[in-house]
Design a protein around this motif. Structure first.
Motif, short mmCIF file in Angstrom:
data_model
loop_
_atom_site.label_atom_id
_atom_site.label_comp_id
_atom_site.label_asym_id
_atom_site.label_seq_id
_atom_site.Cartn_x
_atom_site.Cartn_y
_atom_site.Cartn_z
N THR A 149 11.36 2.15 -0.92
CA THR A 149 10.96 3.47 -1.41
C THR A 149 11.41 3.59 -2.87
O THR A 149 12.21 2.78 -3.35
CB THR A 149 11.63 4.62 -0.64
N ASP B 56 5.77 6.94 7.65
CA ASP B 56 5.48 7.52 6.33
C ASP B 56 4.40 6.72 5.61
O ASP B 56 3.52 7.26 4.96
CB ASP B 56 6.73 7.53 5.44
N LEU B 57 4.53 5.41 5.76
CA LEU B 57 3.57 4.53 5.11
C LEU B 57 2.15 4.79 5.64
O LEU B 57 1.19 4.89 4.87
CB LEU B 57 3.97 3.09 5.41
N ASP C 199 1.10 7.57 7.07
CA ASP C 199 0.68 8.90 6.60
C ASP C 199 0.10 8.79 5.20
O ASP C 199 -0.94 9.37 4.89
CB ASP C 199 1.88 9.87 6.54
N GLU C 200 0.79 8.04 4.35
CA GLU C 200 0.32 7.91 2.98
C GLU C 200 -1.04 7.20 2.94
O GLU C 200 -1.94 7.61 2.19
CB GLU C 200 1.34 7.16 2.12
N ALA C 201 -1.18 6.16 3.76
CA ALA C 201 -2.46 5.45 3.80
C ALA C 201 -3.57 6.44 4.15
O ALA C 201 -4.63 6.47 3.50
CB ALA C 201 -2.41 4.32 4.82
N GLU C 202 -3.33 7.27 5.16
CA GLU C 202 -4.37 8.20 5.58
C GLU C 202 -4.69 9.22 4.49
O GLU C 202 -5.86 9.54 4.27
CB GLU C 202 -3.97 8.91 6.88
N SER C 203 -3.66 9.72 3.82
CA SER C 203 -3.99 10.74 2.82
C SER C 203 -4.71 10.12 1.62
O SER C 203 -5.60 10.72 1.04
CB SER C 203 -2.76 11.56 2.43
N ARG C 204 -4.35 8.88 1.29
CA ARG C 204 -5.09 8.20 0.21
C ARG C 204 -6.55 7.97 0.61
O ARG C 204 -7.45 8.15 -0.21
CB ARG C 204 -4.44 6.85 -0.11
N TRP D 46 -1.56 -0.67 -2.78
CA TRP D 46 -2.49 0.35 -2.25
C TRP D 46 -3.89 0.20 -2.80
O TRP D 46 -4.87 0.23 -2.07
CB TRP D 46 -1.99 1.75 -2.61
#
Ligand code: ARG
Length: 562
Positions: free
Chosen positions: A372, A382-383, A385-390, A435
């Motif tokens: 992080t 968390d990772l 979640d971030e993938a989904e929001s991106r 990413w």
């Protein structure tokens, strides 16, 4: 010809699709690889192979090139027939293994009371793809989730639980989302507070002697961790279930008898209070046989003692023919020591293959271990979640497709991208987590392939004809066709080498050849001869089926509308 050969020799045999089709539709180095073990010149082996492999229905001619490469030229009508047969076969032409094995696949293996972190992601994702491929080929696969659920740290965790809860110890109060912090605090307390450390050591002993209260708390800690991990497996679309958990604790009762057996066989000896096996293969830094401790002087057992008992169990009780370990490359020496002990003790017979399907580290874009911003371990949830929001942001730019469901697309694209990024690299090397690269709709990524699949499928919504008999005509059709019929051999190679990136490269290659074919060869356009249109639709259909199955074997979903 393959019987009795070292599997490593067989693994070196390759079948390639030559770039230049003047060199045939397929080429293989088999004769070059087999020449040595057979003790014959490569060209002589090539001649024997050509005779063995001659199949006049399929192969128009063969050619022995250079030092002993064999090039195969397929018959055009054979190609068409083979493709038609693949299309109507639910297995897409992939044969079941002639000799199915019992394969124990050791993968995922997170640790209790710790959050599953990104380095477990690699083991989980790569192991699960290989499991799917092996099962598809008809092997009996036993998933072994060798979780770290035993050891001295549990004394500390139990003592910490008791104190937090003011005597009425229960694990109910552990914040589900933050096992990592719980562990860290317990550890700090252990390091700083001598009285606490003493209690912790007492709890270890009590736990090991089966004290019901300690066992109950230990069970809760395991339960909470595994419940959380199970949710991650489901989110990741990984096939592990609670019944696949075979953690370190399972082998606890086998450790003393195993050490006794090693002593009885003269392998393990006392050395300064500890029990040690001296290696016949490895030397220490003074050039003396390396001493491998299997029991400490305080009577405690080690990580490797458990793994020795575990190999014995997998071979004798589970009947394994092949033991696969998906752990990072730093565990190589550990595994080799374990296998050496097991071979010498007779737990691991000649007929059982062992392999460390090692993988490199996960690195950030800066080339350093993936962390992080604050330098901590990245939590897998968390990772994701971030993938989904991106992905949601990217999809918002592209616009929601007609008939598509945004939540579903965002989920499958995000999970697919994260998994595929890992799967598509040769696992042996370190892997850079990036990413932008993994979420791109261009290049060797899951979003590109998922999108390519949905585009192929969309052709059928516009078509007036039904797919029919395949006739391979144009060069673009030939190239696509030659790639499509290679699917069975790629699947076989992935199973043999435990290398999912070969399947990724293959599916990506098929998608690219399809795009070339689709640009050059009108499928549904007005004026196209209906027989040709039907043939091309059949090629589209087989392409879609192979992309879908290929991605499915990798654990990645496709969506009709995206
Ligand atoms: N729990 C271990 C870790 O997190 C991996 C276990 C691998 N499997 C085995 N049989 N040793 O590193």
């Amino acid at each position: 010809m393959g019987a009795g050969l070292d599997p490593r020799v067989l693994r070196a045999i390759k079948v390639d699709l030559p770039k230049d089709r003047g060199h045939g539709d397929f080429a293989t180095n088999a004769a070059l690889i087999l020449a040595k073990p057979l003790g014959q010149p490569p060209r002589a082996v090539a001649e024997r192979l050509v005779a063995l492999l001659s199949d006049p229905d399929l192969i128009a001619r063969t050619e022995i090139a250079g030092p002993g490469f064999i090039n195969f030229f397929l018959r055009e009508d054979a190609l068409s027939r083979r493709l038609g047969a693949m299309r109507s076969d639910p297995r897409l032409g992939v044969p079941l293994a002639p000799r199915p094995q019992t394969v124990v696949v050791d993968y995922s293996a997170p640790n209790v009371a710790k959050e599953m972190a990104v380095h477990h992601l690699r083991s989980t994702v790569i192991g699960d793809a290989v499991v799917r491929v092996l099962e598809f080929l008809g092997h009996k696969v036993i998933r072994a989730n060798h979780i770290g659920d035993w050891g001295t740290q549990f004394g500390m965790l139990i003592a910490f639980l008791e104190q937090r809860e003011g005597g009425d110890a229960s694990a109910q109060g552990i914040p589900l989302g933050d096992l990592e912090a719980f562990y860290r605090e317990a550890k700090r307390r252990y390091d700083e507070d001598e009285a606490f450390a003493r209690t912790a050591r007492e709890r270890v002993v009590a736990l090991q002697h089966g004290d019901p209260h300690c066992l109950e708390m230990w069970r809760r800690l395991v339960g909470i961790t595994m419940e959380q991990d199970q949710r991650l497996y489901e989110r990741l679309d990984v096939t592990l279930t609670p019944k696949d958990t075979m953690g370190e604790s399972m082998y606890n009762d086998m450790l003393a008898p195993v050490v006794q057996d090693l002593r009885d066989k003269g392998l393990a000896v006392d050395d300064g209070g500890a029990v040690v096996v001296y290696s016949e293969r490895s030397r220490n830094k003074d050039g003396q046989p390396l001493g491998i401790i299997v029991q400490k002087s305080d009577g405690g057992y080690l990580y490797n003692t458990t793994d020795v008992a575990c190999v014995k169990y997998r071979v004798e009780t589970l009947g394994a023919d092949r033991l696969m370990y998906f752990t990072d490359s730093r565990q190589r020496q550990h595994l080799e020591e374990v296998w050496e002990i097991c071979r010498r003790a007779g737990y691991l017979g000649e007929g059982v293959e062992t392999e460390h399907d090692a993988f490199g580290m996960m690195l950030g874009k800066d080339g350093r271990p993936f962390k992080t911003r604050a330098g901590g371990t990245v939590k897998l949830s968390d990772l994701l979640d971030e993938a989904e929001s991106r992905v949601r942001a990217l999809l918002a730019e592209r616009g929601t497709p007609e008939g598509g469901n945004l939540d579903e697309i965002a989920h499958h694209v995000a999970i697919g991208a994260v998994k595929y990024a890992d799967l598509s690299k040769n696992r042996v090397t370190d892997y850079v987590f990036d990413w932008d690269q993994m979420l791109s709709f261009d290049g060797n990524t899951a979003p590109y392939l998922q999108y390519a699949w949905s585009r192929v499928r969309s052709i059928f919504r516009k078509a007036h004809e039904q797919p029919g008999e395949i006739q391979v005509g144009t060069p673009q059709e030939q190239e696509l066709a030659a790639a499509l019929i290679n699917f069975p051999s790629v699947v076989g190679e992935v199973a043999q080498k435990a290398m999912p990136h070969l399947l990724c490269a293959y599916v990506y290659g098929v998608a690219g050849l399809f795009m070339r074919f689709y640009e050059a060869c009108p499928v549904t356009k007005e004026g196209v001869d209906p027989a040709i249109s039907r043939s091309r639709l059949a090629l589209c259909d087989l392409t879609a089926k192979i992309i879908e199955r290929g991605l499915g074997l990798l654990g990645i979903r496709v969506m009709e509308h995206m």
